[in-house]
Design a protein around this motif. Sequence first.
Motif, PDB file in Angstrom:
ATOM      1  N   PRO A 220       6.624  -0.287   7.278  1.00  0.00           N
ATOM      2  CA  PRO A 220       7.277  -1.237   6.363  1.00  0.00           C
ATOM      3  C   PRO A 220       6.997  -2.672   6.805  1.00  0.00           C
ATOM      4  O   PRO A 220       7.148  -3.013   7.970  1.00  0.00           O
ATOM      5  CB  PRO A 220       8.763  -0.888   6.491  1.00  0.00           C
ATOM      6  CG  PRO A 220       8.896  -0.228   7.839  1.00  0.00           C
ATOM      7  CD  PRO A 220       7.600   0.483   8.087  1.00  0.00           C
ATOM      8  N   THR A 221       6.556  -3.486   5.878  1.00  0.00           N
ATOM      9  CA  THR A 221       6.231  -4.886   6.205  1.00  0.00           C
ATOM     10  C   THR A 221       7.009  -5.877   5.349  1.00  0.00           C
ATOM     11  O   THR A 221       6.936  -7.086   5.584  1.00  0.00           O
ATOM     12  CB  THR A 221       4.726  -5.135   5.997  1.00  0.00           C
ATOM     13  OG1 THR A 221       4.409  -4.932   4.613  1.00  0.00           O
ATOM     14  CG2 THR A 221       3.884  -4.203   6.865  1.00  0.00           C
ATOM     15  N   GLY A 222       7.723  -5.377   4.356  1.00  0.00           N
ATOM     16  CA  GLY A 222       8.446  -6.270   3.468  1.00  0.00           C
ATOM     17  C   GLY A 222       7.587  -6.835   2.355  1.00  0.00           C
ATOM     18  O   GLY A 222       8.047  -7.667   1.572  1.00  0.00           O
TER      19      GLY A 222
END
Length: 276
Positions: A220-222
């Motif tokens: 997850p990186t946003g």
Amino acid sequence: SPLAGWFGVVISMTAKHDREAALKLMQDALGTEDKLLTSCVAWALTWGLNSYEATPAEIKIIENLANSNDLGVRRMIVRAVKRFPKERKSAALDTLLSIDITDSKEEAEEVLSEFDEKYGTFRIEDLTHEQRQKVFSDLVMVPSINDYHISLFLSKISLIHPSETLRILMDRVEYREAHPDKQGYDPLPHSWRESEALRFYQTNEYEQRLRTVRGWASQPTGGWVRSHYGISLFKLVSAGFNKTTLKVLEEWIMSADRNDIENAASLLSEAEQTFV
């Protein structure tokens, strides 16, 4: 003068009878810092004198022009490395790799064409570890790698150095993540022909490299960049989805973790419908 564009031809014709006089013409022209005359000198050193082995003085000029701020001069001077004497092959390679490719796909294409097995001056095996790392670092910055000799270079080197090659491709996606407003930067190729396909699947590291992409793409990186290009990268590495690909994805598909299942399904999204 309208005749200035013919200066490269003048240098070439002079060199047939007097190399020292031709050298003096080139030095004087470069001393003017005139863009057109500099381009003519680059042309003469590359094409006009291509049947002559470069002298030490000419090599010094070639090395300087390789670091020119003029993209046209840099592109032209690439072929001049073919004129270096055989005993100066190492210097020729250093000169080639000193050319800045980071701002131009076309420049990268020209430089990496010198590693073409049929027409190039060098082989990938000629690169030292440090030289290879420089090429990889430069390739991260190139606006696009969607060109023939770039992809052919990556295809060959993915067989010899799979882990490092995969790192380039992931770094390009991460560079895109870090520079969301950068115009004209395309992290991955749209498609590669079979002859230029990545060759991870031919290495002993293939299964592990698939797992590397699987885990990296699912982090997850946003933002949308990692997940979007991660799917494309997984497809590039997976050689069109094969049994090994299915084995690696099954490890998550059969998981009790919902996120793993969803991420595996995303990575399968570009597979042919008959794959599953």
